[in-house]
Structures are given as structure tokens and as C-alpha cells.
Design a protein around this motif. Structure first.
Motif, PDB file in Angstrom:
ATOM      1  N   PHE A 210       0.854  -1.192   0.000  1.00  0.00           N
ATOM      2  CA  PHE A 210       0.000   0.000   0.000  1.00  0.00           C
ATOM      3  C   PHE A 210       0.887   1.238   0.000  1.00  0.00           C
ATOM      4  O   PHE A 210       1.659   1.459   0.935  1.00  0.00           O
ATOM      5  N   THR A 211       0.796   2.015  -1.069  1.00  0.00           N
ATOM      6  CA  THR A 211       1.634   3.213  -1.180  1.00  0.00           C
ATOM      7  C   THR A 211       1.008   4.154  -2.212  1.00  0.00           C
ATOM      8  O   THR A 211      -0.071   3.886  -2.724  1.00  0.00           O
ATOM      9  N   ASN A 212       1.681   5.257  -2.502  1.00  0.00           N
ATOM     10  CA  ASN A 212       1.181   6.180  -3.515  1.00  0.00           C
ATOM     11  C   ASN A 212       1.416   5.574  -4.901  1.00  0.00           C
ATOM     12  O   ASN A 212       2.558   5.246  -5.246  1.00  0.00           O
ATOM     13  N   PRO A 213       0.353   5.401  -5.707  1.00  0.00           N
ATOM     14  CA  PRO A 213       0.539   4.770  -7.017  1.00  0.00           C
ATOM     15  C   PRO A 213       1.336   5.671  -7.954  1.00  0.00           C
ATOM     16  O   PRO A 213       1.124   6.881  -7.986  1.00  0.00           O
ATOM     17  N   ALA A 214       2.262   5.078  -8.699  1.00  0.00           N
ATOM     18  CA  ALA A 214       3.113   5.870  -9.600  1.00  0.00           C
ATOM     19  C   ALA A 214       3.362   5.103 -10.892  1.00  0.00           C
ATOM     20  O   ALA A 214       3.256   3.874 -10.916  1.00  0.00           O
ATOM     21  N   GLU A 215       3.688   5.842 -11.933  1.00  0.00           N
ATOM     22  CA  GLU A 215       4.105   5.204 -13.195  1.00  0.00           C
ATOM     23  C   GLU A 215       4.848   6.234 -14.054  1.00  0.00           C
ATOM     24  O   GLU A 215       4.655   7.443 -13.894  1.00  0.00           O
ATOM     25  N   PHE A 216       5.702   5.713 -14.930  1.00  0.00           N
ATOM     26  CA  PHE A 216       6.351   6.593 -15.903  1.00  0.00           C
ATOM     27  C   PHE A 216       5.372   6.806 -17.048  1.00  0.00           C
ATOM     28  O   PHE A 216       4.842   5.835 -17.595  1.00  0.00           O
TER      29      PHE A 216
ATOM     30  N   ARG B 284       0.527   9.704  -7.626  1.00  0.00           N
ATOM     31  CA  ARG B 284      -0.753  10.186  -7.104  1.00  0.00           C
ATOM     32  C   ARG B 284      -0.872   9.817  -5.630  1.00  0.00           C
ATOM     33  O   ARG B 284      -0.258   8.850  -5.186  1.00  0.00           O
ATOM     34  N   PRO B 285      -1.675  10.584  -4.881  1.00  0.00           N
ATOM     35  CA  PRO B 285      -1.834  10.228  -3.458  1.00  0.00           C
ATOM     36  C   PRO B 285      -2.522   8.870  -3.301  1.00  0.00           C
ATOM     37  O   PRO B 285      -3.362   8.510  -4.134  1.00  0.00           O
ATOM     38  N   HIS B 286      -2.166   8.133  -2.236  1.00  0.00           N
ATOM     39  CA  HIS B 286      -2.806   6.832  -1.992  1.00  0.00           C
ATOM     40  C   HIS B 286      -4.300   7.015  -1.752  1.00  0.00           C
ATOM     41  O   HIS B 286      -5.116   6.274  -2.263  1.00  0.00           O
ATOM     42  N   HIS B 287      -4.646   7.991  -0.915  1.00  0.00           N
ATOM     43  CA  HIS B 287      -6.049   8.381  -0.729  1.00  0.00           C
ATOM     44  C   HIS B 287      -6.070   9.830  -0.255  1.00  0.00           C
ATOM     45  O   HIS B 287      -5.011  10.457  -0.142  1.00  0.00           O
ATOM     46  N   GLN B 288      -7.251  10.353  -0.029  1.00  0.00           N
ATOM     47  CA  GLN B 288      -7.395  11.703   0.519  1.00  0.00           C
ATOM     48  C   GLN B 288      -8.126  11.563   1.830  1.00  0.00           C
ATOM     49  O   GLN B 288      -9.207  10.964   1.859  1.00  0.00           O
ATOM     50  N   GLN B 289      -7.539  12.042   2.900  1.00  0.00           N
ATOM     51  CA  GLN B 289      -8.235  11.915   4.178  1.00  0.00           C
ATOM     52  C   GLN B 289      -7.989  13.156   5.013  1.00  0.00           C
ATOM     53  O   GLN B 289      -6.958  13.825   4.882  1.00  0.00           O
ATOM     54  N   SER B 290      -8.967  13.477   5.865  1.00  0.00           N
ATOM     55  CA  SER B 290      -8.763  14.591   6.782  1.00  0.00           C
ATOM     56  C   SER B 290      -9.181  14.207   8.205  1.00  0.00           C
ATOM     57  O   SER B 290      -9.029  14.995   9.128  1.00  0.00           O
ATOM     58  N   GLU B 291      -9.672  12.957   8.393  1.00  0.00           N
ATOM     59  CA  GLU B 291     -10.147  12.547   9.727  1.00  0.00           C
ATOM     60  C   GLU B 291      -8.988  12.346  10.695  1.00  0.00           C
ATOM     61  O   GLU B 291      -9.090  12.684  11.861  1.00  0.00           O
ATOM     62  N   CYS B 292      -7.883  11.759  10.210  1.00  0.00           N
ATOM     63  CA  CYS B 292      -6.784  11.432  11.117  1.00  0.00           C
ATOM     64  C   CYS B 292      -5.774  12.571  11.141  1.00  0.00           C
ATOM     65  O   CYS B 292      -5.143  12.870  10.136  1.00  0.00           O
ATOM     66  N   LYS B 293      -5.625  13.172  12.326  1.00  0.00           N
ATOM     67  CA  LYS B 293      -4.713  14.305  12.450  1.00  0.00           C
ATOM     68  C   LYS B 293      -3.259  13.857  12.632  1.00  0.00           C
ATOM     69  O   LYS B 293      -2.331  14.655  12.498  1.00  0.00           O
ATOM     70  N   LEU B 294      -3.076  12.569  12.961  1.00  0.00           N
ATOM     71  CA  LEU B 294      -1.715  12.057  13.142  1.00  0.00           C
ATOM     72  C   LEU B 294      -1.042  11.781  11.799  1.00  0.00           C
ATOM     73  O   LEU B 294       0.172  11.631  11.729  1.00  0.00           O
ATOM     74  N   SER B 295      -1.848  11.670  10.751  1.00  0.00           N
ATOM     75  CA  SER B 295      -1.326  11.233   9.456  1.00  0.00           C
ATOM     76  C   SER B 295      -1.424  12.336   8.409  1.00  0.00           C
ATOM     77  O   SER B 295      -2.230  13.261   8.542  1.00  0.00           O
ATOM     78  N   ALA B 296      -0.621  12.190   7.334  1.00  0.00           N
ATOM     79  CA  ALA B 296      -0.689  13.138   6.217  1.00  0.00           C
ATOM     80  C   ALA B 296      -1.995  12.920   5.453  1.00  0.00           C
ATOM     81  O   ALA B 296      -2.592  11.850   5.534  1.00  0.00           O
ATOM     82  N   SER B 297      -2.402  13.950   4.692  1.00  0.00           N
ATOM     83  CA  SER B 297      -3.686  13.860   3.982  1.00  0.00           C
ATOM     84  C   SER B 297      -3.680  12.749   2.935  1.00  0.00           C
ATOM     85  O   SER B 297      -4.717  12.179   2.627  1.00  0.00           O
TER      86      SER B 297
ATOM     87  N   LEU C 209      -2.048   9.770   3.125  1.00  0.00           N
ATOM     88  CA  LEU C 209      -1.884   8.388   3.606  1.00  0.00           C
ATOM     89  C   LEU C 209      -2.020   8.297   5.116  1.00  0.00           C
ATOM     90  O   LEU C 209      -1.180   8.803   5.853  1.00  0.00           O
ATOM     91  N   CYS C 210      -3.103   7.646   5.553  1.00  0.00           N
ATOM     92  CA  CYS C 210      -3.241   7.301   6.969  1.00  0.00           C
ATOM     93  C   CYS C 210      -2.934   5.807   7.080  1.00  0.00           C
ATOM     94  O   CYS C 210      -3.735   4.966   6.661  1.00  0.00           O
ATOM     95  N   LYS C 211      -1.750   5.505   7.612  1.00  0.00           N
ATOM     96  CA  LYS C 211      -1.313   4.105   7.667  1.00  0.00           C
ATOM     97  C   LYS C 211      -2.188   3.277   8.603  1.00  0.00           C
ATOM     98  O   LYS C 211      -2.382   2.081   8.391  1.00  0.00           O
ATOM     99  N   GLY C 212      -2.716   3.925   9.640  1.00  0.00           N
ATOM    100  CA  GLY C 212      -3.595   3.221  10.574  1.00  0.00           C
ATOM    101  C   GLY C 212      -4.863   2.747   9.880  1.00  0.00           C
ATOM    102  O   GLY C 212      -5.316   1.627  10.072  1.00  0.00           O
ATOM    103  N   ARG C 213      -5.427   3.637   9.054  1.00  0.00           N
ATOM    104  CA  ARG C 213      -6.637   3.281   8.328  1.00  0.00           C
ATOM    105  C   ARG C 213      -6.362   2.127   7.356  1.00  0.00           C
ATOM    106  O   ARG C 213      -7.139   1.182   7.241  1.00  0.00           O
ATOM    107  N   VAL C 214      -5.223   2.205   6.662  1.00  0.00           N
ATOM    108  CA  VAL C 214      -4.859   1.151   5.708  1.00  0.00           C
ATOM    109  C   VAL C 214      -4.729  -0.199   6.431  1.00  0.00           C
ATOM    110  O   VAL C 214      -5.260  -1.218   5.965  1.00  0.00           O
ATOM    111  N   LEU C 215      -4.055  -0.195   7.565  1.00  0.00           N
ATOM    112  CA  LEU C 215      -3.847  -1.443   8.316  1.00  0.00           C
ATOM    113  C   LEU C 215      -5.184  -2.018   8.793  1.00  0.00           C
ATOM    114  O   LEU C 215      -5.449  -3.210   8.623  1.00  0.00           O
ATOM    115  N   GLU C 216      -6.033  -1.163   9.340  1.00  0.00           N
ATOM    116  CA  GLU C 216      -7.346  -1.632   9.819  1.00  0.00           C
ATOM    117  C   GLU C 216      -8.180  -2.201   8.676  1.00  0.00           C
ATOM    118  O   GLU C 216      -8.775  -3.273   8.815  1.00  0.00           O
TER     119      GLU C 216
END
Ligand SMILES: [Mg+2]
Ligand SMILES: [Zn+2]
Length: 294
Positions: A143-149, A158-171, A173-180
Motif C-alpha cells: 500500500f503506497t502512492n501509485p506511480a508510473e512513468f 498520485r496520493p494513496h487516498h485523501q483523508q482529513s479525519e486522522c490528524k496524526l497522518s498526512a492527507s 496516507l493514513c497508515k492506521g486506516r490502511v492497516l485496519e
């Protein structure tokens, strides 16, 4: 039937067909955990130093948007005619954190772990390194930011996702959400439940996932790095439920993991062929070489 109800029906059908399995999961960060450097900065430093230190580029970091910053870095690399091959070569030769290739192979082959990577690098860099080190088969998912040449040879991310709920994580990628989500999906779709989840990381963006772990899980933080410092400094406030394992290298982490009572062969393992083979191996290791009979 809507696509979501079709997905639920499919998941239910899977559950009926498959016997529930109990396994262990190891989730890894990538930069400074598996590889000894930061993949983004290693590639950025292919630019001339005056470009790296330019004000236009550095304003993007100050705006706190790392994916936008890296997009600009990739545009500049293309402008400077740094080729895809050169970028891939640079990634492949990044050294591992000592012992991690061995640790990952051991957990995969000998201990039957499921493994994933959750990283704020990008899919091109991680796939390149993982393949070059023969680890591609070891991971169930990355699970990471998708990329290609693109067709012009410029790397697009591109960003992995867009999130604003988790303040501990960047907009992006919230790794906690991905793991859950991963753990829930494995249960729903494949009837796989994890008795223990190990999360292995080093940075501040590895705090969020470990705070969501259960008391039977393990937060594995690299010694002397931001994750460990933050967890120790705020120990009482953070209410970490998982056991904390502080590691120095892959060798050290493997030793600590193998010594855990939770890692000894259990009744669950004994039901599998791997478990029985493991028991036989351990028994013969304890007994030592058999004495030749006369
Ligand atoms: Mg890291
Ligand atoms: Zn988060």
C-alpha cells in the motif's frame, strides 16, 4: 444488485466456502525500515544541488504537501533528462537496513507470516527494490502512492487516498486506516484472522497504526528514530496497548521475535503441515545429530 451489495454477497460466499484460518501478520514501513535511506530524497538528489536548494522547490515542502513536492521533483528530473533507467538503477542499489532481507524471507518461508508494506514512498520505487532483492513473493500487498512513468518518461505519482479525519497522518496516507482496512478485508474475504500483528517502522507516520493495535499485537520501533522517541516520550498519554519492541537491525528484530512466547509453536500451528515440519525440525535441533548405530 449494486456493486457494494455484490461485494458483500461475494464475501459471504467466500466465508462459507473457506475454513477460518488463524495467522500472523507483519506490516512494514519502507524508508529507513526495510531500506537504509529515504527513497524520495535519494532520487531527488539526482538533481543538481542548486535545483534541490532552490526557493521554488522548497516552498512546496513548507506547504506540507510531500506528494506535490515529489511531483515537482519528478518534473524537474525529466526536464534535466534524468532517465527512467537511471532512476531505477539508483533505487535498486539503496542498501537494506542490515538483516531485513533475511528477516522478511525467514518470516515468509519459515514462519508462515502474511506480510504487507505500508509506505509513503511510491509503487515504482518499492516494486523496483523489492523485485531486485527477490522479495516480491513475500508480500501479500503493498500500500503506497501509485506511480508510473508516462509516455514521455516522466514519473507521475498520485496520493494513496485523501483523508482529513486522522490528524496524526498526512492527507495522502493514513497508515492506521490502511492497516485496519486490510485486517477487516482479510477476515471478510478470506476468513483469515490474525492472532498477532507486528507493525515495524521508524518514523512519525508510523505512530498512527500502532496506536490502533490490540494488546496481543507488537509495535516494533527502530531504536533512536522518531517513532521510538515519540512513543517513549509520550508513553502514558498515548495509551499504547500493543507490546513495544525496540529494534536496532533486522537481525536483532528477528532474535527478539523468535524469543517471544507468542511465537512458539502453538496448537493452531500443529494443525498445519508447516507446523508439524517446524516441530520436527526443532526436535532434531534439540536432540543434535543422531549417534550412528553400530
Ligand atoms: Mg520510514
Ligand atoms: Zn492516521
Amino acid at each position: 444488485m449494486s456493486s457494494s451489495s455484490a461485494a458483500v454477497a461475494e464475501a459471504v460466499a467466500c466465508c462459507r466456502l473457506e475454513k477460518q484460518q488463524r495467522r500472523r501478520l507483519a506490516a512494514f514501513d519502507f524508508d529507513h525500515t526495510i531500506v537504509a535511506q529515504n527513497t524520495d530524497t535519494v532520487v531527488r538528489d539526482l538533481l543538481p544541488p542548486e535545483v534541490v536548494s532552490s526557493r521554488a522547490l522548497n516552498e512546496l515542502v513548507e506547504n506540507d504537501c510531500w506528494t506535490e513536492y515529489m511531483s515537482e521533483v519528478f518534473r524537474l528530473l525529466h526536464e534535466q533528462q534524468v532517465t527512467e533507467a537511471r532512476i531505477r538503477d539508483t533505487i535498486r542499489v539503496i542498501p537494506e537496513v542490515p538483516g531485513f532481507v533475511r528477516l522478511i524471507k525467514h518470516l515468509h518461508k519459515k514462519l508462515n507470516f502474511d506480510m504487507i508494506i505500508i509506505s509513503d514512498s511510491n509503487s515504482v520505487f518499492i516494486d523496483e527494490w523489492v523485485k531486485a532483492h527477490n522479495l516480491a513473493d513475500c508480500f501479500v500487498a503493498i500500500f503506497t502512492n501509485p506511480a508510473e512513468f508516462d509516455s514521455n518518461g516522466q514519473l507521475q505519482v498520485r496520493p494513496h487516498h485523501q483523508q482529513s479525519e486522522c490528524k496524526l497522518s498526512a492527507s495522502n496516507l493514513c497508515k492506521g486506516r490502511v492497516l485496519e482496512h486490510f485486517v477487516i478485508e482479510q477476515d471478510l474475504r478470506r476468513s483469515i484472522r490474525y492472532d498477532h500483528v507486528f507493525y515495524v517502522g521508524d518514523g512519525n507516520n508510523d505512530i498512527c497504526p500502532v496506536l490502533r493495535q490490540r494488546a496481543c499485537d507488537f509495535a516494533c520501533a527502530r531504536q533512536g528514530f522518531a517513532m521510538e522517541k515519540h512513543l517513549i516520550r509520550n508513553r502514558n498519554k498515548l495509551k499504547l496497548r500493543a507490546h513495544l519492541l525496540v529494534w536496532k537491525s533486522g537481525f536483532d528484530l528477528m532474535e527478539q521475535m523468535l524469543a517471544l512466547p507468542q511465537m512458539q509453536v502453538s496448537q493452531v500451528d500443529l494443525e498445519t503441515a508447516e507446523g508439524q515440519a517446524e516441530m520436527a525440525r526443532r526436535a532434531s535441533a534439540v536432540a543434535g545429530p543422531t549417534k550412528p548405530t553400530n
